[in-house]
Scaffold this motif. Sequence first.
Motif, mmCIF file in Angstrom:
data_model
loop_
_atom_site.group_PDB
_atom_site.id
_atom_site.type_symbol
_atom_site.label_atom_id
_atom_site.label_comp_id
_atom_site.label_asym_id
_atom_site.label_seq_id
_atom_site.Cartn_x
_atom_site.Cartn_y
_atom_site.Cartn_z
ATOM 1 N N CYS A 27 9.894 27.738 -25.418
ATOM 2 C CA CYS A 27 9.021 27.211 -26.595
ATOM 3 C C CYS A 27 7.618 28.210 -26.855
ATOM 4 O O CYS A 27 7.298 28.187 -27.934
ATOM 5 C CB CYS A 27 8.612 25.816 -26.678
ATOM 6 S SG CYS A 27 10.218 24.589 -26.791
ATOM 7 N N HIS A 43 7.851 21.515 -20.599
ATOM 8 C CA HIS A 43 9.195 21.149 -20.558
ATOM 9 C C HIS A 43 10.042 22.055 -21.197
ATOM 10 O O HIS A 43 11.305 21.691 -21.294
ATOM 11 C CB HIS A 43 9.305 19.751 -21.047
ATOM 12 C CG HIS A 43 8.329 18.684 -20.442
ATOM 13 N ND1 HIS A 43 8.762 18.074 -19.332
ATOM 14 C CD2 HIS A 43 6.899 18.394 -20.683
ATOM 15 C CE1 HIS A 43 7.380 17.285 -18.861
ATOM 16 N NE2 HIS A 43 6.711 17.469 -19.550
ATOM 17 N N CYS A 44 9.580 23.130 -21.824
ATOM 18 C CA CYS A 44 10.296 24.036 -22.408
ATOM 19 C C CYS A 44 9.679 25.456 -22.233
ATOM 20 O O CYS A 44 8.987 25.757 -23.181
ATOM 21 C CB CYS A 44 10.407 23.531 -23.837
ATOM 22 S SG CYS A 44 11.364 24.562 -25.038
#
Length: 327
Positions: free
Chosen positions: A311, A307-308
């Motif tokens: 990251c 979702h990132c």
Amino acid sequence: MAGDDIESRGGRSSRNNKNTSDSQWTLWLVPLFVVANIAVFVVVMYVNNCPENRHTRIAGQCVARFLRRFSFEPLTENHLFGPSTATLDKLGGLEWTKVVINHQGWRLVTCMWLHAGVIHLLANILSLLVIGIRLEQQFGFVRIRNVAARVGVIYLVSGFCASVLSALFIRNTISVGASGAVFGLLGAMISEVITNWTIYRKKPQLLFTLRVFIGINLAIIGLSPAKHVDTFGHIGGFLTGFLLGFVLLSSPQFGWFEQKNLPAGTPFKSKYKSYQYALGMVSLVLLVVGFTVALVMLFRRENGNDHCRWCRLLTCVTTARGYCDRN
């Protein structure tokens, strides 16, 4: 930064009350956490027992052999002068598979009391002393009740939330360390200054002191020789502590404590200013929502990196040694 930095609006009465509070205030929480971390490390080294450890091919490779069962693993196994990865795993190191697949959620708590080695332990203790004593000392001066309990809640909750975020983004490594909790205290120290900004008299000196505290702790983290930095643990702990600081560390308005001595019918001040209430409520909502979402995602076996995308750049550096310590 001590009580002299706090503006005295109540005249001699306020100063006398502050002095009385100073004489009754005793520092105990931070030393307790320090002792607890040291005691756990001693237990870990006792269990590790390098000379008899089957993971050590030759007992003579143990470092500081004169310590016998408390001697350290070979530096090729652990360069921080500590136990083996297997021991950290056995005693509660944080690992995604164990937490989510094997339902060992207790590791989210135990990992924050474990340390990869003496150097790792000393770095965290030094940071804890620098930040924790400042927080506990400052609120001894401004007479917030249950000071130690509030600082303790920030330390423990920040450490737990740091574990959740770490497990959500990092897999296939064992993570240990209290720096998520320590970073929570650092975040709380910053939010405390923000929410109580109007009560400080020497603001330039306050900002300078705050920069010094932040610089010291970043230096401690940066100079540590650890090769595995749990960035998400640091971020999770810092954000949690920052939000909790607005909720737990707001100082009452000047004169609020003395209102009980005023004649009946005198208008009373509210305990906190409106912006303090607003910051506290928003922070509490963000904290509850963020923690709930992260915990649900973790136990639904979702990978936070999905979702990132960027990251992944923050993921801790890992090696074949197999553990990711929180510096």
